[in-house]
Design a protein around this motif. Structure first.
Motif, PDB file in Angstrom:
ATOM      1  N   LYS A 181       0.837  -1.206   0.000  1.00 38.98           N
ATOM      2  CA  LYS A 181       0.000   0.000   0.000  1.00 38.98           C
ATOM      3  C   LYS A 181       0.873   1.257   0.000  1.00 38.98           C
ATOM      4  O   LYS A 181       0.645   2.185  -0.762  1.00 38.98           O
ATOM      5  N   LEU A 182       1.863   1.254   0.892  1.00 36.29           N
ATOM      6  CA  LEU A 182       2.759   2.404   0.979  1.00 36.29           C
ATOM      7  C   LEU A 182       3.566   2.551  -0.298  1.00 36.29           C
ATOM      8  O   LEU A 182       3.767   3.648  -0.807  1.00 36.29           O
ATOM      9  N   PHE A 183       4.029   1.415  -0.806  1.00 33.84           N
ATOM     10  CA  PHE A 183       4.837   1.421  -2.021  1.00 33.84           C
ATOM     11  C   PHE A 183       4.061   2.049  -3.179  1.00 33.84           C
ATOM     12  O   PHE A 183       4.594   2.847  -3.950  1.00 33.84           O
ATOM     13  N   GLN A 184       2.762   1.709  -3.239  1.00 33.36           N
ATOM     14  CA  GLN A 184       1.941   2.256  -4.315  1.00 33.36           C
ATOM     15  C   GLN A 184       1.591   3.720  -4.069  1.00 33.36           C
ATOM     16  O   GLN A 184       1.432   4.487  -5.005  1.00 33.36           O
ATOM     17  N   ALA A 185       1.505   4.080  -2.779  1.00 31.01           N
ATOM     18  CA  ALA A 185       1.088   5.444  -2.450  1.00 31.01           C
ATOM     19  C   ALA A 185       2.230   6.447  -2.528  1.00 31.01           C
ATOM     20  O   ALA A 185       1.994   7.631  -2.701  1.00 31.01           O
ATOM     21  N   MET A 186       3.449   5.983  -2.406  1.00 30.26           N
ATOM     22  CA  MET A 186       4.530   6.960  -2.318  1.00 30.26           C
ATOM     23  C   MET A 186       4.743   7.687  -3.636  1.00 30.26           C
ATOM     24  O   MET A 186       4.588   7.108  -4.707  1.00 30.26           O
ATOM     25  N   PRO A 187       5.050   8.987  -3.535  1.00 28.45           N
ATOM     26  CA  PRO A 187       5.099   9.805  -4.753  1.00 28.45           C
ATOM     27  C   PRO A 187       6.272   9.458  -5.684  1.00 28.45           C
ATOM     28  O   PRO A 187       6.067   9.355  -6.885  1.00 28.45           O
ATOM     29  N   ASP A 188       7.448   9.311  -5.143  1.00 28.99           N
ATOM     30  CA  ASP A 188       8.562   9.019  -6.042  1.00 28.99           C
ATOM     31  C   ASP A 188       9.358   7.830  -5.537  1.00 28.99           C
ATOM     32  O   ASP A 188      10.171   7.942  -4.646  1.00 28.99           O
ATOM     33  N   ARG A 189       9.057   6.677  -6.105  1.00 23.83           N
ATOM     34  CA  ARG A 189       9.745   5.453  -5.687  1.00 23.83           C
ATOM     35  C   ARG A 189      11.190   5.491  -6.154  1.00 23.83           C
ATOM     36  O   ARG A 189      11.472   5.883  -7.284  1.00 23.83           O
ATOM     37  N   THR A 190      12.065   5.087  -5.277  1.00 25.14           N
ATOM     38  CA  THR A 190      13.464   5.009  -5.660  1.00 25.14           C
ATOM     39  C   THR A 190      13.839   3.530  -5.795  1.00 25.14           C
ATOM     40  O   THR A 190      13.047   2.649  -5.460  1.00 25.14           O
ATOM     41  N   VAL A 191      15.037   3.287  -6.208  1.00 25.48           N
ATOM     42  CA  VAL A 191      15.497   1.904  -6.330  1.00 25.48           C
ATOM     43  C   VAL A 191      15.497   1.221  -4.958  1.00 25.48           C
ATOM     44  O   VAL A 191      15.254   0.022  -4.844  1.00 25.48           O
ATOM     45  N   VAL A 192      15.694   2.006  -3.904  1.00 21.58           N
ATOM     46  CA  VAL A 192      15.661   1.455  -2.542  1.00 21.58           C
ATOM     47  C   VAL A 192      14.263   0.945  -2.207  1.00 21.58           C
ATOM     48  O   VAL A 192      14.107  -0.115  -1.601  1.00 21.58           O
ATOM     49  N   SER A 193      13.236   1.689  -2.629  1.00 20.14           N
ATOM     50  CA  SER A 193      11.862   1.259  -2.371  1.00 20.14           C
ATOM     51  C   SER A 193      11.596  -0.085  -3.039  1.00 20.14           C
ATOM     52  O   SER A 193      11.024  -0.995  -2.429  1.00 20.14           O
ATOM     53  N   TRP A 194      12.009  -0.189  -4.281  1.00 20.49           N
ATOM     54  CA  TRP A 194      11.840  -1.446  -5.020  1.00 20.49           C
ATOM     55  C   TRP A 194      12.594  -2.580  -4.324  1.00 20.49           C
ATOM     56  O   TRP A 194      12.065  -3.675  -4.148  1.00 20.49           O
ATOM     57  N   ASN A 195      13.808  -2.282  -3.941  1.00 20.73           N
ATOM     58  CA  ASN A 195      14.614  -3.318  -3.278  1.00 20.73           C
ATOM     59  C   ASN A 195      13.971  -3.797  -1.985  1.00 20.73           C
ATOM     60  O   ASN A 195      13.987  -4.987  -1.673  1.00 20.73           O
ATOM     61  N   ALA A 196      13.413  -2.846  -1.233  1.00 18.75           N
ATOM     62  CA  ALA A 196      12.769  -3.213   0.029  1.00 18.75           C
ATOM     63  C   ALA A 196      11.602  -4.156  -0.235  1.00 18.75           C
ATOM     64  O   ALA A 196      11.400  -5.134   0.490  1.00 18.75           O
ATOM     65  N   MET A 197      10.854  -3.863  -1.295  1.00 20.13           N
ATOM     66  CA  MET A 197       9.713  -4.714  -1.638  1.00 20.13           C
ATOM     67  C   MET A 197      10.165  -6.104  -2.094  1.00 20.13           C
ATOM     68  O   MET A 197       9.618  -7.119  -1.671  1.00 20.13           O
ATOM     69  N   VAL A 198      11.161  -6.119  -2.963  1.00 17.89           N
ATOM     70  CA  VAL A 198      11.665  -7.403  -3.463  1.00 17.89           C
ATOM     71  C   VAL A 198      12.184  -8.244  -2.288  1.00 17.89           C
ATOM     72  O   VAL A 198      11.818  -9.416  -2.137  1.00 17.89           O
ATOM     73  N   SER A 199      12.977  -7.617  -1.423  1.00 16.94           N
ATOM     74  CA  SER A 199      13.497  -8.337  -0.263  1.00 16.94           C
ATOM     75  C   SER A 199      12.370  -8.821   0.632  1.00 16.94           C
ATOM     76  O   SER A 199      12.437  -9.902   1.199  1.00 16.94           O
ATOM     77  N   GLY A 200      11.339  -7.985   0.759  1.00 19.00           N
ATOM     78  CA  GLY A 200      10.188  -8.358   1.575  1.00 19.00           C
ATOM     79  C   GLY A 200       9.561  -9.658   1.084  1.00 19.00           C
ATOM     80  O   GLY A 200       9.320 -10.579   1.861  1.00 19.00           O
ATOM     81  N   PHE A 201       9.334  -9.739  -0.210  1.00 22.71           N
ATOM     82  CA  PHE A 201       8.762 -10.974  -0.760  1.00 22.71           C
ATOM     83  C   PHE A 201       9.708 -12.153  -0.555  1.00 22.71           C
ATOM     84  O   PHE A 201       9.275 -13.267  -0.279  1.00 22.71           O
ATOM     85  N   LEU A 202      11.000 -11.890  -0.663  1.00 21.75           N
ATOM     86  CA  LEU A 202      11.977 -12.957  -0.446  1.00 21.75           C
ATOM     87  C   LEU A 202      11.922 -13.482   0.978  1.00 21.75           C
ATOM     88  O   LEU A 202      11.892 -14.676   1.219  1.00 21.75           O
ATOM     89  N   TRP A 203      11.905 -12.531   1.946  1.00 24.43           N
ATOM     90  CA  TRP A 203      11.879 -12.945   3.357  1.00 24.43           C
ATOM     91  C   TRP A 203      10.614 -13.716   3.681  1.00 24.43           C
ATOM     92  O   TRP A 203      10.593 -14.534   4.577  1.00 24.43           O
TER      93      TRP A 203
END
Length: 666
Positions: A181-203
């Motif tokens: 939800k936050l990832f979709q809501a945030m105005p300017d996603r950075t590569v860090v945001s993407w990485n956090a999400m990818v890692s989240g799914f991995l964990w």
DNA sequence: GTAGGGTTAG
């Protein structure tokens, strides 16, 4: 603009600023020291309007103070940082933020919060640090993530770090819905945001979505690649990981940290013992791009498969080694049963840490050199719980149970708190000493300090059963319903067997097999002993046979000793001797001891001599075989023969009290 | 000189 938000000048400075910059242009006359009438343009102030030296540089003393405080914080000297913080008259927002960061990183969230509440001006970093603090503090499984979220909602303005911290926090605890939800809501996603999400799914073990998201990323850096490879490696998808590395690795240059991704996959291969694949990948990394982790990982791979020479060659090739490199190499020597090499490295190591010392201590202990282990333990500049546990366990494995207890007491005196590993070793020592009184006291400590788990319960069962407190052992044995393993069963069966309760031992043995717990060689030692002590010859022979034929367990010398004892006690001395002659390994003193005991019981002096001579070869200084032969002759009144035995014994200068062998007590 | 994502041992 960004710089100015943070550095709000003091009122005096601000006034001077307005004098020089704004007043003349507005044409309003005012005297030095008076506040201007027009609104102070704080928001519109930017670096174009201010001289560069003022906008970006705080007074040099604050700069120096901040540098010092952040250094102290980074090196963990929090108390010193606080003293400096309290004693400084001039602070800016960074000073406060650094101090708060210190508390956050050491988990002292309430202290961090106190400072946050106290500070005069907060910037976005102050909020971000506090949010991070709450997400990293622990309360149950979810931490203080809701508090973090509340602050996130409350903060006056957010930047991408605020969003990313929050996303990462949700991802870590598995609340991927919130993270998304936050990832979709945030105005300017950075590569860090993407990485956090990818890692989240991995964990959260959602490999498919992790890969899917990874493929969708607008840009990928080396961290993204490392993360996805790490996830694939953990899911045993090494081939897929190699594919991803090949596909996306070529788009990232070495300068941007591509080596991390390579390190991850090298580690994956190394952990699985696939050194060839690991080495092939390691060799792809250009020489100048290999970092210390690459080398360490490859060395680890070699030590893991026992190729200590290749490991050492790489170690010697390294131009820059860190503590990790030394420890990996030393650990390699320690675990491939070579203390001399380990010790040489240890002596040449510039700065051994606690781990190095612990490795050396456990290495000496495992190689049976208790004295050297203790010497190193005493000379350790700093000890941790692992050091104490290692040394206490070392006494135990070397059968010095009294030493283990003494060291445990010393540990308590020095204020170190035992954990389950300590208590397990101490219980084993109580078992070795057959000290029920002490065992009861340790049980009390177990109840007070740890949540009981299977190993600790097994230690307790073993202790009670061996100390003869069979009913207590049984109570614990029955208590652990869901989690019983072969050790629990062995402990209980062994307890029955060693206390002459053969029927109970055999009953439990049958139950064990019926439930589907596979007996081990230890189970059979107990069972054969139980049969021997209650004269169940045929049953014992049957179990011996089923051990080898049904369970495929190679008979050990202990089994043969029990079998010889079993047959010998019943007077089947010839059969016992046949068993000894059939043995694939050298019979030890327990085997011959069992035979000689049976010979005495059944007055077979000829066979007793065979056993006695074998025992004399094994333990030339022991008086036990002489004493036994003497007694046998004395029993039947052959005093001249008895005297001869005594004379031979005296001639060999063997004293009666030497050699506390088991045979002596037969 | 302060904050966010990824790598190596026991």
């Amino acid at each position: 603009m960004v710089g100015m938000k943070m550095i709000l000048p003091s009122p005096g400075k601000l006034m001077a600023l307005n004098c020089t910059l704004f007043a003349p242009s507005r044409g309003l006359p005012f005297r030095h020291g008076h506040l201007p009438r027009f609104p102070i343009p704080t928001v519109s102030m930017n670096e174009f309007m201010l001289p560069r030296w003022f906008a970006s540089k705080p007074p040099p003393e604050i700069f120096a103070l901040n540098k010092r405080i952040s250094h102290l914080v980074r090196t963990g000297l929090l108390a010193e940082a606080r003293v400096l913080f309290d004693s400084s008259s001039q602070r800016n927002t960074i000073t406060w933020n650094s101090m708060i960061t210190g508390y956050v990183k050491s988990g002292e969230i309430s202290k961090a919060r106190d400072l946050f509440d106290e500070m005069p001006t907060r910037d976005v970093t102050s909020w971000n640090v506090m949010i991070l603090g709450y997400t990293r503090s622990h309360r149950g499984v979810h931490g203080f993530v809701d508090e973090a979220r509340a602050m996130f909602e409350q903060m006056p303005e957010r930047d991408h770090v605020s969003w990313n911290t929050m996303i990462s926090a949700y991802a870590r605890i598995g609340r991927m819905d919130e993270a998304l939800k936050l990832f979709q809501a945030m105005p300017d996603r950075t590569v860090v945001s993407w990485n956090a999400m990818v890692s989240g799914f991995l964990w959260n073990a959602d490999m498919a979505r992790a890969v899917e998201l990874y493929e969708q990323m607008p840009e990928r850096d080396s961290a993204s690649l490392s993360a996805i490879i790490s996830g694939l490696v953990q899911n045993n998808k090494l081939d897929e990981a190699a594919g991803i590395l090949e596909k996306y690795g070529s788009k990232i240059c070495w300068k941007k940290g591509l080596v991390h991704a390579y390190d991850t996959l090298v580690a994956g291969y190394a952990q699985r013992g696939q050194v060839k694949e690991a080495r092939a990948l390691f060799d792809v990394i250009p020489k100048g791009e290999k970092n210390v982790v690459s080398w360490n990982t490859m060395i680890m791979g070699y030590t893991r498969v026992g190729d200590i020479e290749s490991a050492r060659r790489l170690f010697d090739e390294m131009t820059e080694r860190d503590t990790f490199s030394w420890n990996t190499m030393i650990s390699g020597y320690v675990h491939n049963r070579s203390m001399e090499n380990a010790s040489n490295l240890f002596c040449g190591m510039p700065e051994p840490d606690i781990l190095t010392w612990n490795l050396m201590v456990s290495g000496y202990a495992e190689s049976g050199n208790l004295w050297l282990a203790l010497d190193l333990f005493k000379r350790m500049p700093k000890k941790n719980l692992v050091s104490w546990n290692t040394m206490i366990a070392a006494y135990g494995t070397n059968n010095d149970f009294k030493g283990a207890i003494d060291l445990f007491i010393r540990m308590l005196v020095e204020g170190e708190k035992p954990d389950r590993h300590t208590l397990s070793s101490v219980l084993a020592a109580c078992t070795g000493l057959v000290d029920l009184h002490l065992g009861l006291q340790i049980h009390q400590m177990v109840v007070k300090t740890v949540i009981p788990d299977l190993p600790i319960n097994n230690s307790l069962i073993t202790m009670y059963s061996r100390c003869g407190a069979i009913s207590e052992a049984l109570l614990l044995f029955n208590e652990v319903k869901a989690y019983k393993d072969f050790i629990s069963w062995n402990a209980m069966i062994g307890g029955y067997a060693s206390h002459g309760l053969a029927v109970e031992a055999l009953e439990l043995f049958e139950l064990m097999k019926r439930i589907g717990v596979k007996p081990t060689y230890i189970t059979f030692i107990s069972i054969l002993n139980a049969c021997a002590h209650s004269g169940l010859v045929e049953e014992g022979r049957g179990h011996f046979q089923s051990m080898t034929q049904e369970y495929g367990i190679e008979p050990r010398v202990e089994h043969f000793a029990a079998l010889v004892d079993l047959l010998g006690r019943q007077g089947q001395l010839e059969e016992a001797m046949e068993v000894i002659e059939s043995m694939a390994m050298e019979p030890d003193k327990a085997v011959w001891g069992a035979l000689i005991g049976a010979c005495r019981m059944h007055n077979n002096i000829e066979l007793a001599w065979v056993a006695a001579e074998a025992l004399m070869r094994i333990e030339p200084d022991s008086s036990a075989p002489y004493v036994l032969l003497y007694n046998m002759y004395a029993d039947v009144g052959q005093w001249d023969e008895a005297t001869k035995v005594r004379e031979v014994m005296e001639k060999h200068d063997i004293r009666k009290h030497t050699g506390h062998s088991r045979v002596g007590s037969l």
